[in-house]
Design a protein around this motif. Sequence first.
Motif, mmCIF file in Angstrom:
data_model
loop_
_atom_site.group_PDB
_atom_site.id
_atom_site.type_symbol
_atom_site.label_atom_id
_atom_site.label_comp_id
_atom_site.label_asym_id
_atom_site.label_seq_id
_atom_site.Cartn_x
_atom_site.Cartn_y
_atom_site.Cartn_z
ATOM 1 N N LEU D 29 0.832 -1.211 0.000
ATOM 2 C CA LEU D 29 0.000 0.000 0.000
ATOM 3 C C LEU D 29 0.868 1.264 0.000
ATOM 4 C CD1 LEU D 29 -2.809 -1.127 2.462
ATOM 5 C CD2 LEU D 29 -3.119 -0.601 0.033
ATOM 6 N N ALA D 30 2.006 1.207 0.682
ATOM 7 C CA ALA D 30 2.916 2.363 0.665
ATOM 8 C C ALA D 30 3.467 2.589 -0.741
ATOM 9 C CB ALA D 30 4.043 2.172 1.675
ATOM 10 N N SER D 31 3.778 1.500 -1.453
ATOM 11 C CA SER D 31 4.215 1.634 -2.852
ATOM 12 C C SER D 31 3.101 2.196 -3.720
ATOM 13 C CB SER D 31 4.614 0.268 -3.425
ATOM 14 O OG SER D 31 5.854 -0.139 -2.933
ATOM 15 N N ALA D 32 1.904 1.664 -3.540
ATOM 16 C CA ALA D 32 0.764 2.122 -4.347
ATOM 17 C C ALA D 32 0.522 3.614 -4.126
ATOM 18 C CB ALA D 32 -0.489 1.315 -3.994
ATOM 19 N N LEU D 33 0.682 4.033 -2.890
ATOM 20 C CA LEU D 33 0.527 5.448 -2.554
ATOM 21 C C LEU D 33 1.573 6.285 -3.306
ATOM 22 C CD1 LEU D 33 -1.209 7.187 -0.681
ATOM 23 C CD2 LEU D 33 0.406 6.728 1.151
ATOM 24 N N ALA D 34 2.803 5.813 -3.343
ATOM 25 C CA ALA D 34 3.868 6.527 -4.057
ATOM 26 C C ALA D 34 3.560 6.616 -5.549
ATOM 27 C CB ALA D 34 5.219 5.849 -3.825
ATOM 28 N N VAL D 35 3.017 5.537 -6.098
ATOM 29 C CA VAL D 35 2.666 5.539 -7.523
ATOM 30 C C VAL D 35 1.556 6.552 -7.793
ATOM 31 C CG1 VAL D 35 1.618 4.136 -9.362
ATOM 32 C CG2 VAL D 35 3.451 3.170 -7.934
ATOM 33 N N VAL D 37 0.706 9.221 -6.012
ATOM 34 C CA VAL D 37 1.166 10.595 -5.816
ATOM 35 C C VAL D 37 1.948 11.079 -7.035
ATOM 36 C CG1 VAL D 37 2.799 12.013 -4.513
ATOM 37 C CG2 VAL D 37 1.111 10.649 -3.314
ATOM 38 N N ALA D 38 2.699 10.188 -7.643
ATOM 39 C CA ALA D 38 3.434 10.583 -8.849
ATOM 40 C C ALA D 38 2.480 10.892 -9.995
ATOM 41 C CB ALA D 38 4.422 9.487 -9.246
ATOM 42 N N LEU D 40 -0.314 12.223 -9.582
ATOM 43 C CA LEU D 40 -0.810 13.551 -9.200
ATOM 44 C C LEU D 40 0.235 14.628 -9.516
ATOM 45 C CD1 LEU D 40 -2.906 15.275 -7.664
ATOM 46 C CD2 LEU D 40 -1.927 14.454 -5.530
ATOM 47 N N LEU D 41 1.489 14.286 -9.377
ATOM 48 C CA LEU D 41 2.576 15.234 -9.661
ATOM 49 C C LEU D 41 2.739 15.462 -11.168
ATOM 50 C CD1 LEU D 41 5.009 16.880 -8.588
ATOM 51 C CD2 LEU D 41 6.343 14.770 -8.554
ATOM 52 N N ASP D 69 -7.524 9.124 -5.482
ATOM 53 C CA ASP D 69 -6.759 7.870 -5.394
ATOM 54 C C ASP D 69 -5.745 7.921 -4.254
ATOM 55 O OD1 ASP D 69 -8.112 6.634 -7.445
ATOM 56 O OD2 ASP D 69 -6.661 7.202 -8.991
ATOM 57 N N VAL D 70 -5.089 9.055 -4.101
ATOM 58 C CA VAL D 70 -4.135 9.195 -3.001
ATOM 59 C C VAL D 70 -4.859 9.069 -1.662
ATOM 60 C CG1 VAL D 70 -2.509 10.761 -1.854
ATOM 61 C CG2 VAL D 70 -2.524 10.595 -4.347
ATOM 62 N N TYR D 73 -5.786 5.313 -0.919
ATOM 63 C CA TYR D 73 -4.694 4.460 -0.438
ATOM 64 C C TYR D 73 -4.191 4.915 0.931
ATOM 65 C CZ TYR D 73 -4.387 1.675 -4.670
ATOM 66 O OH TYR D 73 -4.659 0.794 -5.688
#
Lengths: 115, 115, 115, 115
Positions: D29-35, D37-38, D40-41, D69-70, D73
Amino acid sequence: MSELKDLRDELRAFAAERDWDQFHSPKNLASALAVEVAELLEPFQWLTEEQSRSLSDKQRCAVTDELADVQIYLIRLADKLNVDLVQAVRARIVLNAEKYPATIFKSSARKYSDT
Amino acid sequence: MSELKDLRDELRAFAAERDWDQFHSPKNLASALAVEVAELLEPFQWLTEEQSRSLSDKQRCAVTDELADVQIYLIRLADKLNVDLVQAVRARIVLNAEKYPATIFKSSARKYSDT
Amino acid sequence: MSELKDLRDELRAFAAERDWDQFHSPKNLASALAVEVAELLEPFQWLTEEQSRSLSDKQRCAVTDELADVQIYLIRLADKLNVDLVQAVRARIVLNAEKYPATIFKSSARKYSDT
Amino acid sequence: MSELKDLRDELRAFAAERDWDQFHSPKNLASALAVEVAELLEPFQWLTEEQSRSLSDKQRCAVTDELADVQIYLIRLADKLNVDLVQAVRARIVLNAEKYPATIFKSSARKYSDT
């Protein structure tokens, strides 16, 4: 002789000597790469673009270390996946040249304004 | 002759021909790098570590493209900051060798279990 | 009364009192969010999935702080873009329910194995 | 009644109905969150700060989906770690108020110029 292959071999030996390959699954290395890139992004987050073009010496040194860390994990991940980074970049440049012909994109910078 | 410097020169010409340097501030390139690394992380996010060690050909090709994109933006950012990536990595390896002596870290893998 | 709106108002006042709105452009807040999420990812990068399910108290506290930081920047960014987060999540859940019908995805978990 | 707890319960049911908890380890889930957020960036990476303050309707809609989505997650990860997001944010705001007193930081915005 290839400098990226030299570095790959050094990093391979470095991990082997410490028994770190058990941690260096592609999944973990991809996460580590994301963590390092964010450390690289961090000093830029509140700067203006202009400020980011003229870092102080102290800022530039910190950023240099982070650039190195990103390059290190990138080499490790490519190694684990048996990917030749130089070859992969060359293939990508050829593709991008077709996708963004200079004659069309020079005048309009459409790739960027479209976002 | 250095392959990373060759690629740097090619990418420099590529951007110049398209008038893209106006977009390539270090701040923007650091963001672009973060975006590309996340695209590299994406195919791994739900895989087990084991699965990540044995990608299908299709997965491996997709990942290769993303590795290339990360390398490209890393070269561009280092170029804009006047950083020699190979030299930076070499300095980092020397530092890491002092920080994590093989004799101590081999047995314990402490760096990782400490997290 | 909405707790996310309460937090939004508090964070708005917090920034205003410090004159920080000048730094909080959506572009910068999106970068800050990426930096915080990577700090959240960091403690998990070398753990196995199993280990990540049973953090020590110390690890859990560190992660709690990072979860808070991510939530804070997410609220700030949504505020700057005039987006109601709760409403946006509700719309997304409806969409995802259509995209991934339970009857089909229960048996196969195809969303994940497809990656 | 708490809206974040409502959403947490809905997302919990959503995952349970699809048998997705097996994929939702905190690490994943931490990886999915990073994906997310990117993603979103991404629309902000080449914009100026000024442009990021005045998105087109189309851009704003795309960004709204990514914000959702952010948030999704983030709620899932907090749930898996038994963290109350609202409480965690409140604790963080108290801490930040001590760390960055308005009287000192108003005049200088030192937090930002120091970076």
